[in-house]
Every structure is written in structure tokens, then in C-alpha cells.
Scaffold this motif. Structure first.
Motif, PDB file in Angstrom:
ATOM      1  N   GLU A  17     -30.816 -22.663  -4.043  1.00  6.37           N
ATOM      2  CA  GLU A  17     -30.243 -23.113  -4.558  1.00  6.37           C
ATOM      3  C   GLU A  17     -29.955 -22.804  -5.632  1.00  6.37           C
ATOM      4  O   GLU A  17     -32.089 -23.161  -5.641  1.00  6.37           O
ATOM      5  CB  GLU A  17     -29.670 -24.572  -4.604  1.00  6.37           C
ATOM      6  N   GLN A  18     -30.113 -21.462  -6.944  1.00  2.00           N
ATOM      7  CA  GLN A  18     -30.945 -21.723  -8.210  1.00  2.00           C
ATOM      8  C   GLN A  18     -30.339 -22.352  -9.426  1.00  2.00           C
ATOM      9  O   GLN A  18     -28.983 -22.765  -8.987  1.00  2.00           O
ATOM     10  CB  GLN A  18     -31.302 -20.420  -8.429  1.00  2.00           C
ATOM     11  N   SER A  19     -30.662 -22.609 -10.239  1.00  2.00           N
ATOM     12  CA  SER A  19     -30.148 -23.266 -11.283  1.00  2.00           C
ATOM     13  C   SER A  19     -30.889 -22.720 -12.551  1.00  2.00           C
ATOM     14  O   SER A  19     -31.631 -22.032 -12.507  1.00  2.00           O
ATOM     15  CB  SER A  19     -29.927 -24.842 -11.708  1.00  2.00           C
ATOM     16  N   ARG A  20     -29.596 -22.539 -13.913  1.00  2.00           N
ATOM     17  CA  ARG A  20     -30.316 -22.270 -15.060  1.00  2.00           C
ATOM     18  C   ARG A  20     -30.138 -23.040 -15.999  1.00  2.00           C
ATOM     19  O   ARG A  20     -28.310 -24.198 -15.899  1.00  2.00           O
ATOM     20  CB  ARG A  20     -29.877 -20.938 -15.130  1.00  2.00           C
ATOM     21  N   GLN A  21     -30.384 -22.559 -17.179  1.00  2.00           N
ATOM     22  CA  GLN A  21     -29.833 -23.871 -18.637  1.00  2.00           C
ATOM     23  C   GLN A  21     -28.210 -22.793 -18.932  1.00  2.00           C
ATOM     24  O   GLN A  21     -29.039 -21.683 -18.746  1.00  2.00           O
ATOM     25  CB  GLN A  21     -30.967 -23.552 -19.447  1.00  2.00           C
ATOM     26  N   MET A  29     -30.966 -14.530   7.985  1.00  2.00           N
ATOM     27  CA  MET A  29     -31.213 -13.719   6.791  1.00  2.00           C
ATOM     28  C   MET A  29     -30.495 -14.126   5.632  1.00  2.00           C
ATOM     29  O   MET A  29     -29.536 -14.724   6.397  1.00  2.00           O
ATOM     30  CB  MET A  29     -31.016 -12.390   6.861  1.00  2.00           C
ATOM     31  N   TRP A  30     -30.556 -14.243   4.451  1.00  2.00           N
ATOM     32  CA  TRP A  30     -29.774 -14.463   3.424  1.00  2.00           C
ATOM     33  C   TRP A  30     -28.354 -13.807   2.742  1.00  2.00           C
ATOM     34  O   TRP A  30     -28.670 -12.702   2.928  1.00  2.00           O
ATOM     35  CB  TRP A  30     -30.034 -14.282   2.062  1.00  2.00           C
ATOM     36  N   SER A  31     -27.402 -14.878   2.525  1.00  2.00           N
ATOM     37  CA  SER A  31     -26.454 -14.042   2.233  1.00  2.00           C
ATOM     38  C   SER A  31     -26.578 -13.497   0.710  1.00  2.00           C
ATOM     39  O   SER A  31     -28.083 -14.088   0.139  1.00  2.00           O
ATOM     40  CB  SER A  31     -24.714 -14.244   2.229  1.00  2.00           C
ATOM     41  N   THR A  32     -25.750 -13.311   0.718  1.00  2.00           N
ATOM     42  CA  THR A  32     -25.732 -12.541  -1.399  1.00  2.00           C
ATOM     43  C   THR A  32     -25.022 -13.658  -2.040  1.00  2.00           C
ATOM     44  O   THR A  32     -24.724 -14.663  -1.474  1.00  2.00           O
ATOM     45  CB  THR A  32     -24.374 -11.477  -1.804  1.00  2.00           C
ATOM     46  N   TRP A  33     -25.873 -14.256  -3.212  1.00  2.00           N
ATOM     47  CA  TRP A  33     -25.966 -15.182  -3.939  1.00  2.00           C
ATOM     48  C   TRP A  33     -23.709 -15.720  -4.382  1.00  2.00           C
ATOM     49  O   TRP A  33     -23.237 -14.098  -4.462  1.00  2.00           O
ATOM     50  CB  TRP A  33     -26.796 -14.566  -5.683  1.00  2.00           C
ATOM     51  N   MET A  34     -23.363 -16.362  -4.087  1.00  2.00           N
ATOM     52  CA  MET A  34     -22.207 -17.217  -4.870  1.00  2.00           C
ATOM     53  C   MET A  34     -21.782 -16.648  -5.749  1.00  2.00           C
ATOM     54  O   MET A  34     -23.860 -16.698  -7.482  1.00  2.00           O
ATOM     55  CB  MET A  34     -22.497 -18.357  -4.003  1.00  2.00           C
ATOM     56  N   THR A  35     -21.164 -17.048  -7.089  1.00  2.00           N
ATOM     57  CA  THR A  35     -21.134 -16.863  -8.516  1.00  2.00           C
ATOM     58  C   THR A  35     -21.273 -18.278  -9.498  1.00  2.00           C
ATOM     59  O   THR A  35     -21.994 -19.255  -8.320  1.00  2.00           O
ATOM     60  CB  THR A  35     -19.870 -16.823  -8.622  1.00  2.00           C
ATOM     61  N   TRP A  36     -21.833 -17.998 -10.448  1.00  2.00           N
ATOM     62  CA  TRP A  36     -22.813 -19.240 -10.972  1.00  2.00           C
ATOM     63  C   TRP A  36     -21.968 -20.125 -10.821  1.00  2.00           C
ATOM     64  O   TRP A  36     -20.429 -20.372 -11.259  1.00  2.00           O
ATOM     65  CB  TRP A  36     -23.171 -19.048 -12.160  1.00  2.00           C
ATOM     66  N   SER A  37     -21.855 -21.469 -11.221  1.00  2.00           N
ATOM     67  CA  SER A  37     -20.748 -23.276 -10.922  1.00  2.00           C
ATOM     68  C   SER A  37     -20.749 -23.120 -12.616  1.00  2.00           C
ATOM     69  O   SER A  37     -21.142 -22.354 -13.824  1.00  2.00           O
ATOM     70  CB  SER A  37     -21.668 -24.014 -10.361  1.00  2.00           C
ATOM     71  N   THR A  38     -19.688 -23.742 -13.088  1.00  2.00           N
ATOM     72  CA  THR A  38     -19.142 -24.029 -14.311  1.00  2.00           C
ATOM     73  C   THR A  38     -20.193 -25.120 -14.714  1.00  2.00           C
ATOM     74  O   THR A  38     -21.202 -25.984 -14.024  1.00  2.00           O
ATOM     75  CB  THR A  38     -18.279 -25.515 -14.270  1.00  2.00           C
ATOM     76  N   CYS A  39     -20.677 -24.583 -16.492  1.00  2.00           N
ATOM     77  CA  CYS A  39     -22.240 -25.317 -16.536  1.00  2.00           C
ATOM     78  C   CYS A  39     -21.484 -26.862 -17.061  1.00  2.00           C
ATOM     79  O   CYS A  39     -20.204 -27.144 -17.009  1.00  2.00           O
ATOM     80  CB  CYS A  39     -21.797 -24.813 -18.300  1.00  2.00           C
ATOM     81  N   SER A  40     -22.345 -27.665 -16.240  1.00  2.00           N
ATOM     82  CA  SER A  40     -22.114 -29.222 -16.515  1.00  2.00           C
ATOM     83  C   SER A  40     -21.690 -29.816 -18.561  1.00  2.00           C
ATOM     84  O   SER A  40     -21.316 -30.839 -17.830  1.00  2.00           O
ATOM     85  CB  SER A  40     -23.716 -29.620 -16.001  1.00  2.00           C
ATOM     86  N   GLN A  41     -22.517 -29.008 -19.795  1.00  2.00           N
ATOM     87  CA  GLN A  41     -21.965 -29.256 -20.820  1.00  2.00           C
ATOM     88  C   GLN A  41     -20.948 -27.774 -20.590  1.00  2.00           C
ATOM     89  O   GLN A  41     -21.656 -26.794 -20.727  1.00  2.00           O
ATOM     90  CB  GLN A  41     -23.263 -29.858 -21.124  1.00  2.00           C
ATOM     91  N   SER A  42     -20.624 -28.478 -21.907  1.00  2.00           N
ATOM     92  CA  SER A  42     -20.229 -27.525 -23.027  1.00  2.00           C
ATOM     93  C   SER A  42     -20.346 -27.527 -24.252  1.00  2.00           C
ATOM     94  O   SER A  42     -20.210 -25.832 -24.885  1.00  2.00           O
ATOM     95  CB  SER A  42     -18.181 -27.678 -23.836  1.00  2.00           C
ATOM     96  N   CYS A  43     -22.020 -27.725 -24.350  1.00  2.00           N
ATOM     97  CA  CYS A  43     -22.174 -27.333 -25.714  1.00  2.00           C
ATOM     98  C   CYS A  43     -23.912 -28.407 -25.397  1.00  2.00           C
ATOM     99  O   CYS A  43     -23.782 -29.535 -24.342  1.00  2.00           O
ATOM    100  CB  CYS A  43     -21.566 -27.488 -26.962  1.00  2.00           C
ATOM    101  N   GLY A  44     -24.838 -28.399 -26.155  1.00  2.00           N
ATOM    102  CA  GLY A  44     -26.213 -29.184 -26.388  1.00  2.00           C
ATOM    103  C   GLY A  44     -26.798 -28.959 -25.093  1.00  2.00           C
ATOM    104  O   GLY A  44     -27.735 -29.984 -24.938  1.00  2.00           O
TER     105      GLY A  44
END
Length: 565
Positions: A307-311, A265-280
Motif C-alpha cells: 500500500e502507498q499513501s500520500r497527502q 510478482m506485484w500487480s499494477t497499482w489500483m487507483t488512489w482512494s478518495t481523500c480523507s479530508q476535503s480540505c486542511g
């Protein structure tokens, strides 16, 4: 008699009286024609009938007039005065046999004949014998037999040996048994009734049977339970006896000795990582672990993505201004006006009010000059001469343009040298000049820019046609980019062109306005040679070679273009 005749005449007059009807012809009642002749007698011997006819056509009814009254046909008896011969009846042939009267087993069938060969007439005798014959027939199919009950059997012994019970008797569907698809018997094959032994039963208390074997363990892995049973049948309680005392089922723990599989069974999601870009536009991710619990003993792994990813940071990045249009050097007379243009692109886009203009490195007061990305100086004085440049500013930074020189002259004569500088056009081998060379002096202006509005440093604008100069027999101009005399054009002005096969002819070395290009003069393509014209235009655009054009037949139209070979 006379009165009757008059009445008939009046009646006939009324019948044929025609009254006018508005909008139609006269109303005409129908009148009978004369009777036709009598028909022949209906028989050829003894007595019969004959008829005669008339029609309602004298006149026919018209315009709503009445039909004729009476019969259109009359019948009367007729006598041939001929005695008919006596005819005795005769039988026809027998008809075919009918179908069998039954659909199974044996029946009968018939066939018929008629007394019509001939039929008896004029008192003749009827046929002698039967008009129908009957015979037996067999369908070859057995008939279905519906079942019938046998007699009831005697009653059975009472079901108990004491007090009251039941007894039964039976019968069978065999009298007869159903056959060949016949229906079964209707009703019950057994009857039941109460019976009394007239004997009192003894009271029997119930007793337990021995325990049965233990059941299998309730699980296939780790620990569970198992049971065993007994019944109150040794003896069973009867006649008011008490039931057995105790449990009918026992339960005990059991161990399979096999560990159970554990699905992950899955654990709860961790917090989102720092964005790879500060803009753009960048991405950030988060993870989870399959440890709540982790799969074990052959259990299933977690279903889904680890793993999940988002813009993220999708807003545009600031871009420092980049100068896309530099101001250009200008020469003017005292009292004239001049405008310098500057343009830049970036993010955010520099606004027109964010531009600054400098003269000789010193920023100009915007409240005095009122400039934007354009700087306009009016009523020029000698003190306005100098080096001009702009600076485009935005939140992302600033950029300086290139420098533009503004030269101010007191008079037009101060701005140029009237004597042209040497400029030579190299002619083909068969065009030798009096000095023994193949160079023709065409001359050119010096490098000092002329005062007043000028072209843009030797660069043409698309759609713009500017006359540059005329050198002797050659006229040079810039034209648009639509295939209409693109580039420099040279006209021979009626001069006889040289041998077109001479590949060394017409090398024009031109350095005006820092073009620094070697030009070649080639024959223009004529009708039917569009591919060479296209190659010529591509050569001007720097996208294809222009070699090979020396094979075109000569005429009085010549072109100058880059020497792409």
C-alpha cells in the motif's frame, strides 16, 4: 748602484701611494713586516729544515689596496752537527686473524705485523721474518652446487607402427644434482625427433562405442532434458578411414516429479482512494496485489509495500468568521463624535470592506457612513442613539458581534447622578467607627456610564495607566503588566497602618464595572522579600495563591489585590 737604490725608493713610494676614493678612505697597499727569527731545526741529529715568517701588516692593505707580493714563509736547511744513532727494526705484535676467504666450506685467513717496534733508522737493519701469516679456516657451511646434465639416453621406439611418427630421448639434471641452494640445469630434459617406420598403414573406418549412461535431469523441478553420449572409438578412424555416421549425443525429456517454486510478482497499482479530508490536509491510499503471479510451491513473496499513501487536499479549510472584538457601549453629548470597533478572524480572513454595521437591527448604508470594521459617527444627534452591532462576512460565512449601546444626552448633567452610592471598606478589628461598626463609607459612582471618552468596561490595557477614582484616604488606579504597581494600588497617605498580623483587616467589597471580585488589602513586600512580591503579582494574574502575605513587617506602602486564599 746609486741608480738602483733610487729606483727602489721610487718603487716603494708608488706602492704606498694612496689615492683618494670618493666616499671612502685612502687606498692603502699592503707592506711586509720584518722577517721573524728562524725556527728550531726540524731534527735533533744530522740535517733538517727550519723556517721563518713575516706578515703583510706594514701596513695592512686597506680600502681596496693590493695584498703584499711574495712569500710569507721562508725555509732553509739546518745541520745539528750531531750524528744520529743506528736503530735496527723490531716487529710489532701480530694483529687479529682476518675473516675466512670463503663463505662456505674451507678457505684461508691471514694476520699481519709491522716492523715498527722500533722502525729501523739511521741505517739500522730491517726486521727478520714474514710480515704476514696464513692459516686454513673452515666456515662450517656447505657450498651450493649447481646442477649438471647427464648424458642423453638412447632414442625411444617410434610412436607409430606404420608411416611416420616421433621418438624421444631424455637426460637428467644429476651430473651433479643441484644441492645447497645451487641452480638447476639450464635447457630441456627431453628432445623429440621425427621417425619413419617405412611401413604403410591400413585404412580404418571409425565405429561407435556403446552409449554411456543417461545424465541427470537438467532441472530440479518439473520437466527438463537428459543426455547420453558415445564416442567414435570402436575403432577410431585412422589412415584416411571415414568417421562414424550418426549423432554422438542423444537427448530425451525427463520429469522430476517436483513442482517448481513460483516467486510472487506485484500487480499494477489500483487507483488512489478518495481523500480523507476535503480540505486542511488529508490522506489517500492505493493498493496492489501480489498475484501476478502469486507465490507458490515455496516461492518468495513480493518485495516492497502493498500500500502507498500520500497527502491530499492540503489547502486550508474555510473557517467562518469568529468575532474577536465586540463594539463597546458609549455615552456621548449631542454634537460629539463616537467610534465603534469590531474585529473578526477566520479563513479566508474577513476584509475590512466586508464588514456591515447595524443600528437597531437595520443595516447602515456604507455609501453614506463609509465604514469598514470601524464605524465613526460625527456630529451626533439624539436620533443616533440605539443598539449597534457589526457583522463580519467572508466566503466561509458570517458572524454578528455583541451589541453596544450608544446613549446621547443633551447636556452633561443628564448623564449621571451626582450623589454617590454607598460603598463600604471593612476595617481591621481595632478600627471601630463611631457607629460601632468597622465599615468605612468610601462611596462610588452609579452604574450609568459617564459621557465622553471612557475606559473599556473596567478592563485595563497593558502599558496604560488610568486614574479611576479617589475615595477618602485610598487612591485606586490601574497600571501596566510589567511588575510596576500591577493591579489596584492603595496608599495610606501617612496614616498609621494597623497591626499587620490581623488577618481580618481590609476587606473591600467592590462591584464597579461588574468585576464582582472580592479584594483584600495586603502589605507590599519590601526589600529582601522578592518572593512575596512575585507571589502577589501571580495572584493578580490568577496563576497562584496570594495567601501568607500577612506576616510582612508594616510600613506606609499597601497593596490591594485579589483574595486568592
Amino acid at each position: 748602484m746609486r741608480a738602483i737604490i733610487c729606483f727602489i725608493i721610487v718603487l716603494l713610494g708608488l706602492m704606498v701611494y694612496v689615492s683618494p676614493v670618493h666616499g671612502q678612505g685612502e687606498v692603502i697597499d699592503g707592506g711586509w713586516s720584518d722577517w721573524g727569527p728562524w725556527s728550531g731545526c726540524s731534527v735533533t741529529c744530522e740535517s733538517g729544515t727550519q723556517t721563518r715568517d713575516r706578515t703583510c701588516t706594514n701596513p695592512a692593505p686597506a680600502n681596496g689596496g693590493a695584498d703584499c707580493d711574495g712569500l710569507a714563509e721562508e725555509t732553509q736547511a739546518c745541520d745539528t752537527e750531531v750524528s744520529c744513532p743506528v736503530i735496527d727494526g723490531g716487529w710489532s705484535d701480530w694483529g687479529p686473524w682476518s675473516g675466512c676467504s670463503v663463505t662456505c666450506e674451507s678457505g684461508t685467513q691471514t694476520r699481519d705485523r709491522t716492523c715498527t717496534n722500533p722502525a729501523p733508522a739511521n741505517g739500522g737493519a730491517d726486521c727478520d721474518g714474514l710480515a704476514q701469516e696464513t692459516q686454513a679456516c673452515d666456515t662450517g657451511m656447505p657450498c651450493p652446487v649447481d646442477g649438471g646434465w647427464s648424458d642423453w639416453s638412447t632414442w625411444s621406439v617410434c610412436s607409430v607402427t606404420c608411416e611416420s611418427g616421433t621418438q624421444t630421448r631424455d637426460r637428467t639434471c644429476t651430473n651433479p644434482a643441484p644441492a645447497n641452494g645451487g641452480a638447476g640445469c639450464d635447457g630441456l630434459a627431453q628432445e623429440t625427433q621425427a621417425c619413419d617406420t617405412e611401413v604403410s598403414c591400413p585404412v580404418i573406418d571409425g565405429g561407435w562405442s556403446v552409449w554411456g549412461p543417461w545424465s541427470g535431469c537438467s532441472v530440479t523441478c518439473e520437466s527438463g532434458t537428459q543426455t547420453r553420449d558415445r564416442t567414435c572409438t570402436n575403432p577410431a578412424p585412422a589412415n584416411g578411414g571415414v568417421g562414424c555416421d550418426g549423432l554422438a549425443e542423444e537427448t530425451q525429456a525427463c520429469d522430476t516429479g517436483v513442482p517448481c517454486p513460483v516467486d510472487g510478482m506485484w500487480s499494477t497499482w489500483m487507483t488512489w482512494s478518495t481523500c480523507s479530508q476535503s480540505c486542511g490536509g488529508g490522506t489517500q491510499a492505493r493498493q496492489r496485489a501480489c498475484n501476478n503471479p502469486a507465490p507458490a510451491n515455496g516461492g518468495n513473496a513480493c518485495v516492497g509495500s502493498q500500500e502507498q499513501s500520500r497527502q491530499c487536499s492540503t489547502w486550508a479549510c474555510p473557517v467562518a468568521p469568529i468575532i474577536t472584538q465586540d463594539p463597546e457601549s458609549r455615552s456621548r453629548l449631542v454634537g460629539q463624535d463616537v467610534t465603534f470597533c469590531c474585529d473578526a478572524h477566520g479563513f479566508p480572513q474577513p476584509k475590512a470592506e466586508d464588514y456591515e454595521w447595524f443600528r437597531d437591527g437595520i443595516v447602515l448604508d456604507k455609501s453614506v457612513y463609509g465604514y469598514s470594521n470601524q464605524l465613526t459617527l460625527t456630529n451626533l444627534a439624539l436620533s443616533d442613539a440605539g443598539e449597534y452591532r457589526c457583522r463580519a462576512n467572508s466566503a466561509a460565512g458570517a458572524a454578528y458581534s455583541g451589541s453596544a449601546q450608544l446613549q446621547i444626552y443633551g447636556s452633561a448633567g443628564d448623564s449621571y447622578d451626582a450623589a454617590p452610592s454607598p460603598e463600604y471598606l471593612q476595617l481591621p478589628a481595632d478600627c471601630v467607627q463611631p457607629d460601632g461598626t468597622r465599615l468605612y463609607q468610601v462611596g462610588k459612582c452609579d452604574n450609568k456610564p459617564c459621557v465622553g471618552p471612557s475606559y473599556n468596561s473596567g478592563q485595563y490595557q497593558e502599558g496604560e495607566e488610568q486614574q479611576l477614582e479617589t475615595f477618602g484616604m485610598f487612591s485606586l488606579d490601574f497600571e501596566d503588566g510589567s511588575g510596576n504597581e500591577l493591579g489596584l494600588a492603595v496608599s495610606t497617605q501617612g496614616a498609621t497602618p494597623p497591626d499587620n498580623t490581623d488577618t481580618t483587616r481590609y476587606r473591600f467589597y467592590d462591584s464597579r464595572d461588574d468585576l464582582g471580585q472580592t479584594f483584600g488589602i495586603y502589605k507590599a513586600t519590601g526589600a529582601g522579600d522578592s518572593s512575596k512580591q512575585t507571589a502577589y503579582q501571580q495572584c493578580l494574574a490568577g496563576s497562584s495563591s496570594g495567601s501568607g502575605s500577612t506576616t510582612i513587617a508594616p510600613d506606609n506602602n499597601w497593596f490591594v489585590h485579589f483574595d486568592c486564599s
